[in-house]
Design a protein around this motif. Structure first.
Motif, PDB file in Angstrom:
ATOM      1  N   ALA A  47       0.844  -1.190   0.000  1.00 39.01           N
ATOM      2  CA  ALA A  47       0.000   0.000   0.000  1.00 39.01           C
ATOM      3  C   ALA A  47       0.882   1.244   0.000  1.00 39.01           C
ATOM      4  O   ALA A  47       2.025   1.211   0.454  1.00 39.01           O
ATOM      5  N   PHE A  48       0.343   2.346  -0.505  1.00 33.51           N
ATOM      6  CA  PHE A  48       1.093   3.600  -0.526  1.00 33.51           C
ATOM      7  C   PHE A  48       1.603   3.958   0.873  1.00 33.51           C
ATOM      8  O   PHE A  48       2.746   4.374   1.049  1.00 33.51           O
ATOM      9  N   GLU A  49       0.733   3.750   1.876  1.00 29.98           N
ATOM     10  CA  GLU A  49       1.088   4.103   3.248  1.00 29.98           C
ATOM     11  C   GLU A  49       2.199   3.214   3.808  1.00 29.98           C
ATOM     12  O   GLU A  49       2.825   3.553   4.818  1.00 29.98           O
ATOM     13  N   GLN A  50       2.435   2.070   3.186  1.00 31.10           N
ATOM     14  CA  GLN A  50       3.454   1.136   3.672  1.00 31.10           C
ATOM     15  C   GLN A  50       4.831   1.353   3.051  1.00 31.10           C
ATOM     16  O   GLN A  50       5.815   0.762   3.510  1.00 31.10           O
ATOM     17  N   MET A  51       4.924   2.179   2.039  1.00 34.34           N
ATOM     18  CA  MET A  51       6.164   2.263   1.270  1.00 34.34           C
ATOM     19  C   MET A  51       7.359   2.667   2.126  1.00 34.34           C
ATOM     20  O   MET A  51       8.428   2.057   2.041  1.00 34.34           O
ATOM     21  N   GLN A  52       7.209   3.673   2.948  1.00 36.49           N
ATOM     22  CA  GLN A  52       8.341   4.109   3.768  1.00 36.49           C
ATOM     23  C   GLN A  52       8.718   3.041   4.779  1.00 36.49           C
ATOM     24  O   GLN A  52       9.902   2.839   5.069  1.00 36.49           O
ATOM     25  N   MET A  53       7.721   2.368   5.342  1.00 39.37           N
ATOM     26  CA  MET A  53       7.996   1.286   6.282  1.00 39.37           C
ATOM     27  C   MET A  53       8.794   0.172   5.605  1.00 39.37           C
ATOM     28  O   MET A  53       9.750  -0.373   6.186  1.00 39.37           O
ATOM     29  N   VAL A  54       8.431  -0.173   4.372  1.00 41.92           N
ATOM     30  CA  VAL A  54       9.142  -1.208   3.617  1.00 41.92           C
ATOM     31  C   VAL A  54      10.587  -0.776   3.364  1.00 41.92           C
ATOM     32  O   VAL A  54      11.534  -1.560   3.537  1.00 41.92           O
ATOM     33  N   ILE A  55      10.769   0.474   2.963  1.00 38.14           N
ATOM     34  CA  ILE A  55      12.123   1.000   2.694  1.00 38.14           C
ATOM     35  C   ILE A  55      12.976   0.983   3.965  1.00 38.14           C
ATOM     36  O   ILE A  55      14.138   0.563   3.955  1.00 38.14           O
ATOM     37  N   ASP A  56      12.393   1.416   5.088  1.00 39.66           N
ATOM     38  CA  ASP A  56      13.132   1.463   6.347  1.00 39.66           C
ATOM     39  C   ASP A  56      13.507   0.065   6.821  1.00 39.66           C
ATOM     40  O   ASP A  56      14.633  -0.170   7.293  1.00 39.66           O
ATOM     41  N   GLU A  57      12.574  -0.874   6.708  1.00 31.47           N
ATOM     42  CA  GLU A  57      12.846  -2.246   7.145  1.00 31.47           C
ATOM     43  C   GLU A  57      13.892  -2.901   6.246  1.00 31.47           C
ATOM     44  O   GLU A  57      14.747  -3.649   6.717  1.00 31.47           O
ATOM     45  N   ALA A  58      13.826  -2.608   4.963  1.00 33.28           N
ATOM     46  CA  ALA A  58      14.806  -3.157   4.023  1.00 33.28           C
ATOM     47  C   ALA A  58      16.218  -2.687   4.379  1.00 33.28           C
ATOM     48  O   ALA A  58      17.181  -3.467   4.324  1.00 33.28           O
ATOM     49  N   LYS A  59      16.356  -1.420   4.763  1.00 34.61           N
ATOM     50  CA  LYS A  59      17.671  -0.895   5.132  1.00 34.61           C
ATOM     51  C   LYS A  59      18.248  -1.617   6.341  1.00 34.61           C
ATOM     52  O   LYS A  59      19.460  -1.838   6.435  1.00 34.61           O
ATOM     53  N   LYS A  60      17.382  -2.023   7.267  1.00 29.10           N
ATOM     54  CA  LYS A  60      17.843  -2.773   8.437  1.00 29.10           C
ATOM     55  C   LYS A  60      18.455  -4.116   8.031  1.00 29.10           C
ATOM     56  O   LYS A  60      19.224  -4.704   8.795  1.00 29.10           O
ATOM     57  N   HIS A  61      18.091  -4.582   6.838  1.00 34.98           N
ATOM     58  CA  HIS A  61      18.557  -5.885   6.367  1.00 34.98           C
ATOM     59  C   HIS A  61      19.558  -5.750   5.218  1.00 34.98           C
ATOM     60  O   HIS A  61      19.783  -6.704   4.467  1.00 34.98           O
ATOM     61  N   GLY A  62      20.143  -4.572   5.078  1.00 38.20           N
ATOM     62  CA  GLY A  62      21.215  -4.394   4.104  1.00 38.20           C
ATOM     63  C   GLY A  62      20.794  -3.986   2.720  1.00 38.20           C
ATOM     64  O   GLY A  62      21.648  -3.819   1.841  1.00 38.20           O
ATOM     65  N   LEU A  63      19.499  -3.803   2.503  1.00 33.58           N
ATOM     66  CA  LEU A  63      19.017  -3.320   1.202  1.00 33.58           C
ATOM     67  C   LEU A  63      18.919  -1.800   1.305  1.00 33.58           C
ATOM     68  O   LEU A  63      17.881  -1.239   1.639  1.00 33.58           O
ATOM     69  N   MET A  64      20.024  -1.143   1.000  1.00 33.01           N
ATOM     70  CA  MET A  64      20.183   0.267   1.334  1.00 33.01           C
ATOM     71  C   MET A  64      19.579   1.223   0.317  1.00 33.01           C
ATOM     72  O   MET A  64      19.391   2.404   0.608  1.00 33.01           O
ATOM     73  N   LYS A  65      19.279   0.721  -0.871  1.00 32.16           N
ATOM     74  CA  LYS A  65      18.813   1.617  -1.933  1.00 32.16           C
ATOM     75  C   LYS A  65      17.458   1.158  -2.473  1.00 32.16           C
ATOM     76  O   LYS A  65      17.128  -0.037  -2.430  1.00 32.16           O
ATOM     77  N   SER A  66      16.718   2.116  -3.004  1.00 33.51           N
ATOM     78  CA  SER A  66      15.361   1.794  -3.459  1.00 33.51           C
ATOM     79  C   SER A  66      14.840   2.874  -4.388  1.00 33.51           C
ATOM     80  O   SER A  66      15.379   3.984  -4.434  1.00 33.51           O
ATOM     81  N   TYR A  67      13.795   2.526  -5.113  1.00 34.50           N
ATOM     82  CA  TYR A  67      13.009   3.525  -5.846  1.00 34.50           C
ATOM     83  C   TYR A  67      11.591   2.990  -6.043  1.00 34.50           C
ATOM     84  O   TYR A  67      11.364   1.779  -6.045  1.00 34.50           O
ATOM     85  N   PRO A  68      10.615   3.897  -6.164  1.00 29.91           N
ATOM     86  CA  PRO A  68       9.213   3.477  -6.229  1.00 29.91           C
ATOM     87  C   PRO A  68       8.757   3.149  -7.650  1.00 29.91           C
ATOM     88  O   PRO A  68       9.310   3.652  -8.639  1.00 29.91           O
ATOM     89  N   LEU A  69       7.741   2.306  -7.731  1.00 28.48           N
ATOM     90  CA  LEU A  69       7.040   2.033  -8.983  1.00 28.48           C
ATOM     91  C   LEU A  69       5.558   2.329  -8.770  1.00 28.48           C
ATOM     92  O   LEU A  69       5.009   2.057  -7.700  1.00 28.48           O
ATOM     93  N   VAL A  70       4.923   2.883  -9.804  1.00 23.75           N
ATOM     94  CA  VAL A  70       3.496   3.188  -9.757  1.00 23.75           C
ATOM     95  C   VAL A  70       2.825   2.490 -10.936  1.00 23.75           C
ATOM     96  O   VAL A  70       3.350   2.485 -12.051  1.00 23.75           O
ATOM     97  N   PHE A  71       1.657   1.907 -10.668  1.00 19.81           N
ATOM     98  CA  PHE A  71       0.905   1.192 -11.697  1.00 19.81           C
ATOM     99  C   PHE A  71      -0.457   1.863 -11.840  1.00 19.81           C
ATOM    100  O   PHE A  71      -1.171   2.054 -10.854  1.00 19.81           O
ATOM    101  N   VAL A  72      -0.795   2.234 -13.052  1.00 18.24           N
ATOM    102  CA  VAL A  72      -1.988   3.042 -13.314  1.00 18.24           C
ATOM    103  C   VAL A  72      -3.085   2.179 -13.940  1.00 18.24           C
ATOM    104  O   VAL A  72      -2.875   1.526 -14.963  1.00 18.24           O
TER     105      VAL A  72
END
Length: 288
Positions: free
Chosen positions: A118-143
């Protein structure tokens, strides 16, 4: 594996796709060790949106026959699945980072994750990923050209988008922006068209099932033929079907017995997998 030939009604010879490894396990991804699956070039996951008891809010399914005059249906006030509240994001990323391929020395070969959320979960996913060594990210949007929020049509602007996050450690992931040398170099935007699958080709099994056409685009961008893809929360096995059509090995986990059985019967049965041709199309026998 050897390819097979099939003679259609017109008499032409159709080349069948080489055998790929497509495995769906009726088990939790945390038990993956017992299956000895390989590490993945790409992990795709559609995590629970934590909608709780409002999963069908704004959707006509909340009411009998989709009409509020008929009263609430059995779906009113219900969550999609009784397992949603048990989803542990930390354990999920523990698994994913354990089963992603190691960071390679060469450029253009690094693995990646794609997490639908969900849109509201994106930052949480990014933050949790960083805790596990996935330091970089970018968003995708589907219309989409439709919205499930029919009941809010006269109340507000309704949602017609889906979201995902691409996650990776350091080096940019493997990236294919064209199948041939002539096609390479084209720009791929971070938004994609979201088209419903044809029910004649793909069964509707899961309430949050992602279109196979969308999954195929993403898999083609981030992997090559022969690469391994893992879907830890496979649902309808649409990711596995997409990989089968693209000649990628794929391993998935689905803990709900009903979805597992339907997926094995309708999405990735032996007849279906054996009927996928080299160009990704299905033989007539496999469709019927």
């Amino acid at each position: 594996a050897r390819t097979k030939t099939n003679f259609g009604n017109t008499g032409e010879v159709k080349i069948m796709k080489k055998k790929v490894k497509i495995e769906l396990y009726n088990d939790h991804f945390e038990n993956a060790k017992r299956y000895g699956i390989p590490h993945a070039q790409l992990i795709i996951a559609d995590i629970p949106y934590n909608l709780g008891n409002n999963a069908y809010a704004s959707n006509p399914s909340w009411y009998v026959g989709g009409d509020n005059k008929n009263g609430e249906s059995k779906l009113a006030g219900k969550s999609f699945f009784d397992t949603d509240n048990d989803f542990k994001i930390n354990n999920f990323f523990d698994f994913c980072t354990r089963y992603l391929k190691k960071e390679p020395k060469e450029r253009g070969q690094a693995p990646a994750m794609i997490v639908f959320c969900a849109f509201e979960q994106m930052q949480m996913v990014i933050d949790e990923a960083k805790k596990h060594g996935l330091m970089k990210s970018y968003p995708l949007v589907f219309v989409k050209n439709y919205s499930a929020s029919v009941l809010k049509a006269n109340m507000k602007i309704v949602g017609a988008t889906e979201y995902a996050v691409v996650l990776y450690r350091d080096k940019l992931p493997k990236f294919n922006n064209g199948k041939t040398e002539e096609q390479k170099g084209k720009m791929i935007f971070n938004w994609f068209e979201w088209k419903r699958d044809s029910l004649k080709l793909y069964p509707k099994i899961h309430p949050t099932q992602k279109p196979i056409s969308v999954l195929k685009k993403l898999i083609e961008i981030f992997t090559d033929e022969g690469d391994v893809v893992i879907d830890p929360v496979a649902g309808s096995a649409s990711t596995l079907r997409a990989c089968a059509e693209l000649n990628r090995d794929c391993y998935g986990f689905e803990i709900k017995k009903d979805f597992y059985n339907q997926a094995k019967e309708k999405m990735i049965s032996e007849d279906i997998l054996n009927g996928i041709m080299e160009d990704g199309q299905m033989t007539f026998d496999a469709i019927v």
